[in-house]
Design an enzyme around this catalytic site. Sequence first.
Site, PDB file in Angstrom:
ATOM      1  N   GLY A  35     -13.826   0.100  -4.268  1.00 16.53           N
ATOM      2  CA  GLY A  35     -13.787   1.037  -3.301  1.00 16.53           C
ATOM      3  C   GLY A  35     -14.655   0.476  -1.962  1.00 16.53           C
ATOM      4  O   GLY A  35     -14.208  -0.771  -1.722  1.00 16.53           O
ATOM      5  N   ARG A  61       0.929  -1.207   0.015  1.00 13.83           N
ATOM      6  CA  ARG A  61       0.056   0.115  -0.139  1.00 13.83           C
ATOM      7  C   ARG A  61       0.782   1.348   0.104  1.00 13.83           C
ATOM      8  O   ARG A  61       1.989   1.063   0.521  1.00 13.83           O
ATOM      9  CB  ARG A  61      -0.783   0.015   1.349  1.00 13.83           C
ATOM     10  CG  ARG A  61      -1.996   1.135   1.543  1.00 13.83           C
ATOM     11  CD  ARG A  61      -2.887   1.025   0.554  1.00 13.83           C
ATOM     12  NE  ARG A  61      -4.066   1.869   0.995  1.00 13.83           N
ATOM     13  CZ  ARG A  61      -5.248   2.043   0.204  1.00 13.83           C
ATOM     14  NH1 ARG A  61      -5.200   1.784  -1.122  1.00 13.83           N
ATOM     15  NH2 ARG A  61      -6.075   2.871   0.768  1.00 13.83           N
ATOM     16  N   GLN A 106      -4.236   8.270  -3.824  1.00 10.63           N
ATOM     17  CA  GLN A 106      -4.547   7.066  -2.635  1.00 10.63           C
ATOM     18  C   GLN A 106      -4.854   7.883  -1.421  1.00 10.63           C
ATOM     19  O   GLN A 106      -5.351   7.744  -0.608  1.00 10.63           O
ATOM     20  CB  GLN A 106      -3.629   6.272  -2.513  1.00 10.63           C
ATOM     21  CG  GLN A 106      -4.454   4.980  -2.319  1.00 10.63           C
ATOM     22  CD  GLN A 106      -4.859   4.080  -3.240  1.00 10.63           C
ATOM     23  OE1 GLN A 106      -6.095   4.035  -3.346  1.00 10.63           O
ATOM     24  NE2 GLN A 106      -4.063   3.717  -4.142  1.00 10.63           N
ATOM     25  N   THR A 132     -10.320  -0.123  -9.201  1.00 10.43           N
ATOM     26  CA  THR A 132      -9.047  -1.338  -8.679  1.00 10.43           C
ATOM     27  C   THR A 132      -9.032  -2.300  -9.600  1.00 10.43           C
ATOM     28  O   THR A 132     -10.173  -2.226 -10.414  1.00 10.43           O
ATOM     29  CB  THR A 132      -9.374  -1.252  -7.284  1.00 10.43           C
ATOM     30  OG1 THR A 132      -9.384   0.141  -6.389  1.00 10.43           O
ATOM     31  CG2 THR A 132      -8.659  -2.380  -6.437  1.00 10.43           C
ATOM     32  N   ASN A 149      -6.514   4.035  -7.022  1.00  9.59           N
ATOM     33  CA  ASN A 149      -7.593   4.536  -6.459  1.00  9.59           C
ATOM     34  C   ASN A 149      -8.596   5.016  -7.465  1.00  9.59           C
ATOM     35  O   ASN A 149      -9.257   3.950  -7.687  1.00  9.59           O
ATOM     36  CB  ASN A 149      -7.355   5.754  -5.637  1.00  9.59           C
ATOM     37  CG  ASN A 149      -8.435   6.168  -4.413  1.00  9.59           C
ATOM     38  OD1 ASN A 149      -9.471   5.253  -4.291  1.00  9.59           O
ATOM     39  ND2 ASN A 149      -8.644   7.414  -4.086  1.00  9.59           N
TER      40      ASN A 149
HETATM   41  N1  GLY Z   1      -8.663   3.102  -2.961  1.00  4.75           N
HETATM   42  C1  GLY Z   1      -9.727   2.150  -2.566  1.00  4.75           C
HETATM   43  C2  GLY Z   1      -9.331   1.151  -1.429  1.00  4.75           C
HETATM   44  O1  GLY Z   1      -8.122   1.028  -1.167  1.00  4.75           O
HETATM   45  O2  GLY Z   1     -10.152   0.797  -0.985  1.00  4.75           O
END
Ligand code: GLY
Length: 572
Positions: A476, A106, A422, A383, A403
């Site tokens: 999301g 991440r 993000q 995503t 994102n």
């Molecule tokens: N950007 C969406 C997630 O990480 O949940």
Amino acid sequence: MMNLRFIFILSLLCFLSIPLFAQQAIIRPSAIFSPIETKKAMVVASDPTAVKEGLKVLKKGGNAIDAAVTMAFVMAVTQPRAGNIGGGGFMLVKQKDNPVKAIDYREKAPEKAFRDMFLDKNGEPDSTKSQFSHLSSGIPGTVAGMALALKSFGTISLKEALKPAIMLAEKGFPVSKNFSWQLNKREAALSKWPATKKIFFKPDGSVYKQGELFIQRDLAQTLKRIAENGAKEFYKGKTAKLMVGEMKRNGGLITMDDLAGYQATLREPIAGNYRGFDVYSMSPPSSGGIHIVQLLNILEGYDLGSMGHNGAESIHLLSEAMKRAYADRSKYLGDPDFVKIPFQPILSKKYAEKIRSIINLSKATPSNEIGPASFPGYESFETTHFSVLDEKGNAVSNTYTLNFSFGSGIMVDGAGFLLNNQMDDFSAKPGKPNAYGLIGGQANKIEPHKRMLSSMSPSIVLKDGDIFLITGSPGGSRIISTTLQIIINIIDHKLNLAEAVTAPRIHHQWLPDLLYVEKGLSPDTLDLLKKKGHIIKSGLTMGAASSILVDIEKGVIYGASDPRRDGLAMGY
Ligand code: GLY
């Protein structure tokens, strides 16, 4: 029970997806439609080129991890709306005879990030700053994540894994109808930045049409440099300098020190047990695993199977359970390297029992009467997912993202890749919703080097230690509910994999107090739900769950790409 309208919509979806499945589908008379069936290995993703390249790796003797890393780089070229090297994500790996492991790649907030960086002069969140500026980007994690995956579990070099991606960037690939449509849809945002416009649009400014060759020379050079010099090229080399130059020219925060300090991390996944199946999913900084297991614990107390798939009674229960889980998410979830997360109470069967005791079976509880639980002793839309199973029994479940579709829309000039947005997944102001309408708390406030909270939920379900299901989704805030429904559609409702992936889905995230439903539910069911007090919002398409299922007894592997995207399932 499936009603006629539902059957009609599924049949229509089936018909529309025939070109995708035609090569290998085995249609059984009892099924509305069927997944791909193979014996040894399977690859499923929302990008057909990536699937074919992943399969080549497996056929040459590479393992699931080699295939997955190759696919991630290919999708950075062929599906730049979500595939990336400028973003980040999570990977779950199950090696034959070894426990499930998680890789956290991440993005992280840069050193100069601070709590109120996205508030305007009135103290309100400024979404342009958090979503469409150079401040929107976290330090990208994908290159470090893929290098860590190969080093820990792979058999091929980074250079080998990058070959197909380099070739596709250099020689180009024909644009698909969907790719062209996506570019059209995001034309305004992508044309705003000259460096982005130069790459994604033709010299006369027009959009690439279906069948036209799309070449990305700068990206090919960047991938070649990474192939020659390793991941350190991205974090310390010319690519890093190009990123920092892009930041400096436009008021961004990411520095050479930020990039040099970035590391992907091996983590333990979240583990739960649901009706005898062992469920593994992503641990924080994703909220996915913890809430999928929490929701399964709650639902285990009901006989969902006998309620019928997508009947009003089972949708009511799902929705009531989801409200409680998303309320807890808003308070307790954040980066575990920064905040103490009450794993044990949230994941306990006892807490699930308590939630069941307050769920009213005939009436929806309004969201304003629900809040995060209080645990004694505790202080505090775009995503892509793919699944791989190799013939040795190794599995990868990977979800990664920029994102939004095409991230912030900002290209690193000269390096040919898009930057994520993000930083919008942090709570810009605790209590105020982000782009997905998700409310976050202090646990997810912006802090230097912190990872923003995610919902991504790459998941692997085992039965008696063997791979049973590999799944996950984009979407999301809807990733958690989508992944949950794939699991219960199979375990409780006994749908085959293609039905489980295609069936209309529902979603409730506590706030706003809306029950989202996809097209295809019967009006009678919706009426019953309204009578129970649900406020229904229909029409939104949710997720794209590229999934693999194994029938251990029959020795058959099933693959299903989600007809909501133009993906592919292939195996041998
Ligand atoms: N950007 C969406 C997630 O990480 O949940």
